[in-house]
Write an enzyme that holds these catalytic residues in place. Structure first.
Site, mmCIF file in Angstrom:
data_model
loop_
_atom_site.group_PDB
_atom_site.id
_atom_site.type_symbol
_atom_site.label_atom_id
_atom_site.label_comp_id
_atom_site.label_asym_id
_atom_site.label_seq_id
_atom_site.Cartn_x
_atom_site.Cartn_y
_atom_site.Cartn_z
ATOM 1 N N LEU A 211 -34.669 -7.824 -0.843
ATOM 2 C CA LEU A 211 -36.023 -7.512 -1.044
ATOM 3 C C LEU A 211 -36.502 -6.754 0.422
ATOM 4 C CD1 LEU A 211 -38.159 -9.839 -3.283
ATOM 5 C CD2 LEU A 211 -36.993 -7.676 -3.766
ATOM 6 N N GLU B 105 -14.001 -8.739 -7.758
ATOM 7 C CA GLU B 105 -14.552 -9.156 -6.421
ATOM 8 C C GLU B 105 -15.930 -8.908 -6.018
ATOM 9 O OE1 GLU B 105 -12.475 -11.251 -4.576
ATOM 10 O OE2 GLU B 105 -14.501 -11.284 -3.713
ATOM 11 N N PHE B 106 -16.625 -9.944 -5.469
ATOM 12 C CA PHE B 106 -17.893 -10.089 -5.174
ATOM 13 C C PHE B 106 -18.113 -10.110 -3.770
ATOM 14 C CE2 PHE B 106 -17.680 -11.730 -9.527
ATOM 15 C CZ PHE B 106 -18.337 -10.761 -10.182
ATOM 16 N N ARG C 290 -18.705 4.796 4.517
ATOM 17 C CA ARG C 290 -18.591 5.490 2.920
ATOM 18 C C ARG C 290 -20.385 5.591 2.588
ATOM 19 N NH1 ARG C 290 -13.671 2.324 0.269
ATOM 20 N NH2 ARG C 290 -14.187 0.789 2.042
ATOM 21 N N LYS D 244 -19.340 -7.177 -12.995
ATOM 22 C CA LYS D 244 -19.225 -6.498 -11.817
ATOM 23 C C LYS D 244 -20.269 -5.373 -11.678
ATOM 24 C CE LYS D 244 -18.163 -5.480 -7.646
ATOM 25 N NZ LYS D 244 -18.548 -6.304 -6.372
ATOM 26 N N ASP E 269 0.984 -1.234 0.074
ATOM 27 C CA ASP E 269 0.077 -0.061 0.223
ATOM 28 C C ASP E 269 0.816 1.162 0.119
ATOM 29 O OD1 ASP E 269 -3.072 0.103 0.930
ATOM 30 O OD2 ASP E 269 -2.227 2.179 0.860
ATOM 31 N N CYS F 33 -20.007 0.301 -2.584
ATOM 32 C CA CYS F 33 -19.802 0.110 -3.628
ATOM 33 C C CYS F 33 -21.164 0.213 -4.498
ATOM 34 C CB CYS F 33 -19.832 -1.543 -3.669
ATOM 35 S SG CYS F 33 -18.205 -2.134 -3.109
ATOM 36 N N ASN G 60 -23.623 -5.582 -9.270
ATOM 37 C CA ASN G 60 -24.418 -4.515 -8.352
ATOM 38 C C ASN G 60 -25.404 -3.560 -8.660
ATOM 39 O OD1 ASN G 60 -22.198 -5.237 -6.445
ATOM 40 N ND2 ASN G 60 -20.966 -3.496 -6.688
HETATM 41 P P1 NAD Z 1 -10.258 0.804 0.069
HETATM 42 O O1 NAD Z 1 -10.609 2.233 -0.425
HETATM 43 O O2 NAD Z 1 -10.822 0.356 1.261
HETATM 44 O O3 NAD Z 1 -8.828 0.626 -0.220
HETATM 45 C C1 NAD Z 1 -7.962 0.793 -1.224
HETATM 46 C C2 NAD Z 1 -6.621 0.909 -0.818
HETATM 47 O O4 NAD Z 1 -5.650 1.019 -1.809
HETATM 48 C C3 NAD Z 1 -6.194 2.069 0.399
HETATM 49 O O5 NAD Z 1 -5.516 1.279 1.384
HETATM 50 C C4 NAD Z 1 -5.380 2.915 -0.236
HETATM 51 O O6 NAD Z 1 -4.302 3.425 0.475
HETATM 52 C C5 NAD Z 1 -4.605 1.869 -1.495
HETATM 53 N N1 NAD Z 1 -4.345 2.562 -2.795
HETATM 54 C C6 NAD Z 1 -4.648 3.580 -3.175
HETATM 55 N N2 NAD Z 1 -3.783 4.069 -4.255
HETATM 56 C C7 NAD Z 1 -2.670 3.245 -4.198
HETATM 57 C C8 NAD Z 1 -1.391 3.252 -4.847
HETATM 58 N N3 NAD Z 1 -1.281 4.088 -5.794
HETATM 59 N N4 NAD Z 1 -0.376 2.311 -4.459
HETATM 60 C C9 NAD Z 1 -0.909 1.457 -3.454
HETATM 61 N N5 NAD Z 1 -1.717 1.557 -2.810
HETATM 62 C C10 NAD Z 1 -2.782 2.465 -3.128
HETATM 63 O O7 NAD Z 1 -10.970 0.016 -1.198
HETATM 64 P P2 NAD Z 1 -11.924 -1.324 -1.246
HETATM 65 O O8 NAD Z 1 -13.018 -1.075 -0.477
HETATM 66 O O9 NAD Z 1 -11.042 -2.479 -0.743
HETATM 67 O O10 NAD Z 1 -11.949 -1.435 -2.675
HETATM 68 C C11 NAD Z 1 -11.072 -1.711 -3.642
HETATM 69 C C12 NAD Z 1 -11.801 -2.126 -4.958
HETATM 70 O O11 NAD Z 1 -12.581 -3.174 -4.903
HETATM 71 C C13 NAD Z 1 -12.822 -0.722 -5.395
HETATM 72 O O12 NAD Z 1 -12.662 -0.645 -7.007
HETATM 73 C C14 NAD Z 1 -13.988 -1.289 -5.183
HETATM 74 O O13 NAD Z 1 -15.051 -1.054 -5.770
HETATM 75 C C15 NAD Z 1 -13.883 -2.907 -5.301
HETATM 76 N N6 NAD Z 1 -14.768 -3.587 -4.419
HETATM 77 C C16 NAD Z 1 -14.913 -3.359 -3.225
HETATM 78 C C17 NAD Z 1 -15.787 -4.215 -2.183
HETATM 79 C C18 NAD Z 1 -16.130 -3.852 -0.989
HETATM 80 O O14 NAD Z 1 -17.107 -4.215 -0.261
HETATM 81 N N7 NAD Z 1 -15.274 -2.862 -0.144
HETATM 82 C C19 NAD Z 1 -16.294 -5.189 -2.924
HETATM 83 C C20 NAD Z 1 -16.078 -5.747 -4.213
HETATM 84 C C21 NAD Z 1 -15.271 -4.716 -4.980
#
Ligand code: NAD
Length: 437
Positions: free
Chosen positions: A260, A161-162, A337, A214, A30, A270, A218
C-alpha cells in the site's frame, strides 16, 4: 534427489541453488552459452543478494552444476523443472514459446534409450515453474505424448514460484506457501518430499488452479498498488495525506499494510506481464475483466501524472537538467524489465530534458540510450534543475541534503516513491513534490 532445472534466470538459478543447498544433486541448464560459461566460471549474471555465495558453496560441494546439454541433463534427472521466461507479447498474451521449446527438448531426450533414474523405470516428474496461462500443463503433457513419450514414463506438475527479486533466497527457503498442482499422487508425493525440509505450508490443487493461483496472486498485488495510487490521486485533490491513510487502513488485518505504498506504480518482470496475461486469458474465454483493466489503466496513469507534475513545474522541459535517482524497477535488484524509470526517462528526453542518472546496482553495467549514468548520486545531481527519485534505494535516504542543495542548480525534488519527509525537505529550502501528500 537428482534435479534438472531448465532456465538460469532469477527463478531457475535461485531454485536450483536452494535445492542444491538442501542436499539435492542439481544440474542447471540454459540455452544461453554466455550465461552457462559465466556460471561455470563462478559469476552470477544478475544481482541477487546472497546468491553468489550460495552458488559457490554448492558448486564446491559438487551438488550444483551448469550445462548447455538439455538432453543428457534431463536423462539423468528424476525431477525436471521448467523455469524459462514467459514474457508478454504485443497483445498482452503470455509468450509460451520457450516453455513449448523446452517441452519438445524434454520429449526428445526421453525418447532416447537409457533414461532410467532409479526412481521407477524411466519415470520423470516434469514441473512447470514458469508462470504460464491456464491449460499449459495439458499443452506440455500433449507435446510429450505426441512425441511418443508414453504416459507411464512421466507426469506433469504445476509448481508456481512466488519469490521476490531482492529477497529471493529467503523467499524460497521460507515461503508463505508452496502450491503443487498435479493429477497423480506420484507428482504430489515427489514434490512434497523435495520441499519437506522447508517445513512450509503446502497447498495441493489441480494443475489449472495452480496455474491461476500465480496470476491471481500477482494481479491482487498489482491491485493493491493501483488502489493506493488511486487513493493518492484523490488525496492530492482533497488535501489528505496518502501515507496517513495507508497506515491506518493497513492496520485492518483484512487489508494489510504491505503493497500500500503510493508511487509510480508497479513494474518489473512479473506484475505488468502477468496482469496483461490474465486480462488476455479472461477475454479469450469470453469475459471482460473490468477490475484488471482498471489496475492497468491506473498504473499507466501514475507515470503520466508524474511527468505532468514535472512539466507543469518547469513549463518547458527543453534544456532542463534532470537527475534521476534509481533505475531498477525496485530496490535490491538490477532488473530493468518494465521499470518505471525507463518510461519516465524516455518521456523526459522526448520533451527535450537532459537526463543524468544514478542507481547503486546499475552504474557501469547497463546503458540507457540518451542518459549519462553516473557512479554516485552527488555527481548525478550536480547542476541539476531537479532531482527525480524513481527507485527507493535505502542509500538515497542517507544523502546529505545540505550538500545536495548546494550543488544543484535549483533545489527541486520530485519524489516518486514518497521516500523523503516533505516538511524536512521544505525546511532545507527544497521545493518538494510527492505523490498524494
Ligand atoms: P529470465 O528471463 O530471467 O530467465 C529465463 C532463462 O531461461 C534465461 O536464462 C533464458 O536463456 C532461458 N531460456 C529461455 N528459453 C530456453 C530454452 N529453450 N532452453 C533453455 N533455456 C532457455 O526469467 P525469470 O525472471 O527467471 O522468470 C522465469 C519464469 O518464472 C517466468 O515465467 C516468470 O514469470 C516466472 N517468475 C519470475 C519471478 C521473478 O521475480 N523474476 C518470480 C516468480 C515467477
Amino acid at each position: 534427489m537428482k534435479l534438472c532445472i531448465i532456465g538460469t534466470g532469477y527463478v531457475g538459478l535461485v531454485t536450483g541453488t536452494c535445492f542444491a543447498n538442501l542436499g539435492n544433486d542439481v544440474i542447471c541448464v540454459d540455452k544461453n552459452q554466455e550465461r552457462i560459461k559465466c556460471l561455470q566460471g563462478g559469476k552470477i549474471p544478475f544481482f541477487e543478494p546472497g546468491l553468489k555465495e550460495l552458488v559457490s558453496l554448492n558448486k564446491k560441494a559438487g551438488r550444483l552444476k551448469f550445462s548447455l546439454d538439455l538432453a543428457s541433463s534431463v536423462q539423468c534427472s528424476e525431477v525436471i523443472f521448467i523455469a524459462v521466461s514467459t514474457p508478454a507479447k504485443e497483445t498482452g498474451e503470455a509468450d509460451i514459446s520457450a516453455v513449448v521449446a523446452v517441452a519438445g527438448g524434454i520429449a526428445k531426450a526421453l525418447k532416447k534409450p537409457g533414461t532410467a533414474t532409479g526412481r521407477g523405470k524411466h519415470y520423470k516428474i516434469i514441473v512447470n515453474k514458469s508462470t504460464v496461462p491456464v491449460g499449459m500443463g495439458d499443452v506440455v503433457t500433449n507435446i510429450l505424448r505426441e512425441d511418443g513419450v508414453p504416459d507411464e514414463q512421466f507426469t506433469v506438475v504445476s509448481n508456481p514460484e512466488f519469490l521476490k527479486e531482492g529477497s529471493a533466497i529467503a523467499d524460497f527457503m521460507r515461503p508463505d506457501r508452496i502450491v503443487i498442482g498435479a493429477t497423480h499422487n506420484r507428482g504430489f508425493n515427489v514434490l512434497t518430499e523435495l520441499y519437506r525440509p522447508l517445513n512450509a505450508h503446502i497447498i495441493f490443487t489441480s494443475i489449472k488452479s495452480a496455474e491461476l493461483i500465480k496470476y491471481a496472486s500477482n494481479a491482487f498485488l498489482a491491485n493493491k498498488i493501483s488502489f493506493i495510487n488511486e487513493i493518492a490521486n484523490i488525496c492530492e485533490r482533497v488535501g489528505s495525506d496518502v501515507g496517513e491513510v495507508a497506515a491506518a487502513i493497513g492496520l485492518d488485518k483484512r487489508i494489510g499494510r504491505e503493497f500500500l505504498n503510493a508511487g509510480l506504480g508497479y513494474g518489473g518482470s512479473c506484475l505488468p506481464k502477468d496482469v496483461s496475461a490474465l486480462i488476455h486469458l479472461a477475454r479469450e474465454n469470453g469475459y471482460e475483466p473490468e477490475v484488471l483493466n482498471s489496475i492497468e489503466a491506473v498504473n499507466d496513469f501514475q507515470i503520466e501524472a508524474f511527468i505532468g507534475k514535472i512539466t507543469r513545474h518547469f513549463k518547458k522541459l527543453k534544456g532542463k537538467r534532470l537527475a534521476v535517482l534509481g533505475l531498477s524497477f525496485k530496490p535490491q535488484t538490477d532488473d530493468l524489465r518494465d521499470a518505471p524509470s525507463l518510461k519516465i526517462i524516455k518521456e523526459l528526453i522526448a520533451k527535450g530534458a537532459i537526463v543524468r542518472a544514478y542507481d547503486p546496482c546499475i552504474a557501469g553495467r547497463t546503458a540507457i540510450p540518451g542518459v549519462k549514468i553516473d557512479q554516485d548520486a552527488y555527481t548525478a545531481v550536480k547542476d541539476a534543475d531537479a532531482l527525480i527519485l524513481v527507485t527507493e534505494w535505502a542509500e538515497f535516504r542517507e544523502l546529505d541534503f545540505e550538500r545536495v542543495k548546494k550543488i544543484m542548480q535549483r533545489p527541486v525534488i520530485f519524489d516518486g516513491r514518497n521516500m523523503f519527509d516533505p516538511a524536512k525537505m521544505r525546511e532545507l529550502g527544497f521545493t518538494y513534490v510527492g505523490i498524494g501528500r
